[in-house]
Each structure stands twice: as C-alpha cells, then as structure tokens.
Design an enzyme around this catalytic site. Structure first.
Site, PDB file in Angstrom:
ATOM      1  N   GLU A   1      -1.845  -5.545  -3.805  1.00 55.42           N
ATOM      2  CA  GLU A   1      -0.919  -4.718  -3.030  1.00 55.42           C
ATOM      3  C   GLU A   1       0.237  -5.552  -2.493  1.00 55.42           C
ATOM      4  OE1 GLU A   1      -3.657  -1.062  -1.384  1.00 55.42           O
ATOM      5  OE2 GLU A   1      -3.616  -2.904  -0.203  1.00 55.42           O
TER       6      GLU A   1
ATOM      7  N   ASP B   1       0.833  -1.200   0.000  1.00 59.62           N
ATOM      8  CA  ASP B   1       0.000   0.000   0.000  1.00 59.62           C
ATOM      9  C   ASP B   1       0.874   1.257   0.000  1.00 59.62           C
ATOM     10  OD1 ASP B   1      -2.692   1.392   0.544  1.00 59.62           O
ATOM     11  OD2 ASP B   1      -1.458   2.063   2.230  1.00 59.62           O
TER      12      ASP B   1
END
EC number: 3.1.26.3
Length: 225
Positions: free
Chosen positions: A122, A50
């Site tokens: 991610e 992220d």
C-alpha cells in the site's frame, strides 16, 4: 536488501524521487535504529496508499463491470482490496526482499510477515502516486491486479456467502468452520481451517483464518457444482 532496479522493472515504473521509494519500504522498527539515515517509515504512505487503491479499484470496476449492480461491485472490491489479495500482489513483487527493517524484526520473521508485505504494498502505491500522477498509478494497479479481474463469477469473489446460499438452497444447515491447526511464528502463522456442510468437508490453509476460510469455501463449492 536488494537493489531497487528489479522491483522497478516489475512495476514498469522508475522513480524520479528514490527517497519516496525508500520511505515506502522502510519498516517502523527503524525508528529505534538511530544509525539509519532516513527518519521516515512507511506508515504515512500506507495510509495514503489504502485510499488511493480503494479509489482506483472502484474506478476500474465501475468502468469494466457495467452490468453489475452496486452490491455486487462492493463484493468484488472487497475481495480486490482485502489483505490476502494485497499480500499476493506484494509477494509477486518480492517486496519481502526489499523491505528495510532492523535485524531484530528480521530475526522475528518480519520478512515473511503478511502484515509487513501488505503495508509495504500500500505504501508503494502511495509512493508511485506522489512520484507520478493518478493516471500512471491507475495503469500500474490495473496491471498488478489484472489476474484478479479475470474471475468470472461472484462465487470466487465471495465464496463464503455463495456456500451459505448453496446450503440454504439445498436445505442443509449453514456451513461450519473450524480452526484445525496454527503453525509458525506469532506474526507469520499459517492457519488450517476445515469447513463442513452436511457430509461434505474441505480443508485449506492461509496466512489468516479469514483467508483459509475463503479458500476452503471456494474449494468446496467447486466440488459441489
């Protein structure tokens, strides 16, 4: 579970440490499955991914959108790193076919769960970063997100705000959004949303209410302009 070769071909990257790739595709449900030989899942990598995605998308925007002010860059970045966009990227990589999960999670619809696809995407970014370097990761993200960089105006990045501004400029009440229908399993539902401005209406679907609202606003704007 598919062989990783096709996935690596789509990425344009071959992992030196395959265990990092396996970790990035290991669903947390595996913690309860003692016969699984790997004791890690993708949650820690997702956390790192992220941050890496946000950093590199920010850098790409900073370099490629030189005439855009900070506020507009923030709107574009928000669109590029939102759940819906990440899910589209993960879906194009067919990550649902590669995520390793328990039978129970799979029966419950885990392969089509947008949250699982987003998380694995991610985590995959973090795995690439750890297995290579920031430059290679930058190039892969730039390639995977290329189609989203082609949007020509901010209306496409932030359609709800644009529709609200259109309504105000034309002396109409603010847009009203209404959930019409929800279908599918609890964690892989499809939502149908209606948006209305004066006598104009548009209905769209999405994997979240937010996604459906954005699609509806974007479609209605295209009709109004």
């Amino acid at each position: 579970m598919e062989s990783f070769e096709k996935l690596e071909t789509l990425l344009g990257y071959s992992f030196k440490n395959k265990e990092l790739l396996i970790e990035a595709l290991s669903h947390p449900s595996l913690r309860q499955y003692h016969e699984y030989k790997y004791d890690k899942d993708y949650e820690r990598l997702e956390f790192l991914g992220d941050a890496v995605l946000n950093l590199l998308i920010t850098e790409i925007l900073f370099k490629n959108f030189e005439n855009y002010k900070e506020g507009n860059l923030a709107k574009i970045r928000s669109y590029l790193v939102c759940k819906e966009t990440i899910c589209i990227v993960g879906t194009k990589l067919a990550l649902k076919d590669y995520i390793i999960m328990t039978h129970g999670e799979e029966v419950a619809g885990g392969r089509d769960n947008p949250n699982n696809i987003e998380n694995a995407t991610e985590a995959l970014i973090a795995a690439i970063y750890l297995d290579s370097n920031i430059e290679i990761t930058h190039n892969i993200i730039e390639k995977l997100w290329a189609e989203f960089m082609k949007v020509q105006n901010l209306t496409d990045y932030d359609p709800k705000t644009a529709l609200q501004e259109w309504a105000q400029a034309n002396s109409h009440h603010l847009p009203i959004y209404r959930l019409i229908k929800r279908e599918g399993a609890a964690h892989s539902s499809i939502f149908t949303v209606l948006v209305k401005v004066k006598d104009y209406e548009q209905t769209c679907t999405g994997y979240s209410i937010k996604e459906a609202e954005k699609k509806a606003a974007r479609s209605l704007l295209h009709r109004l302009k």
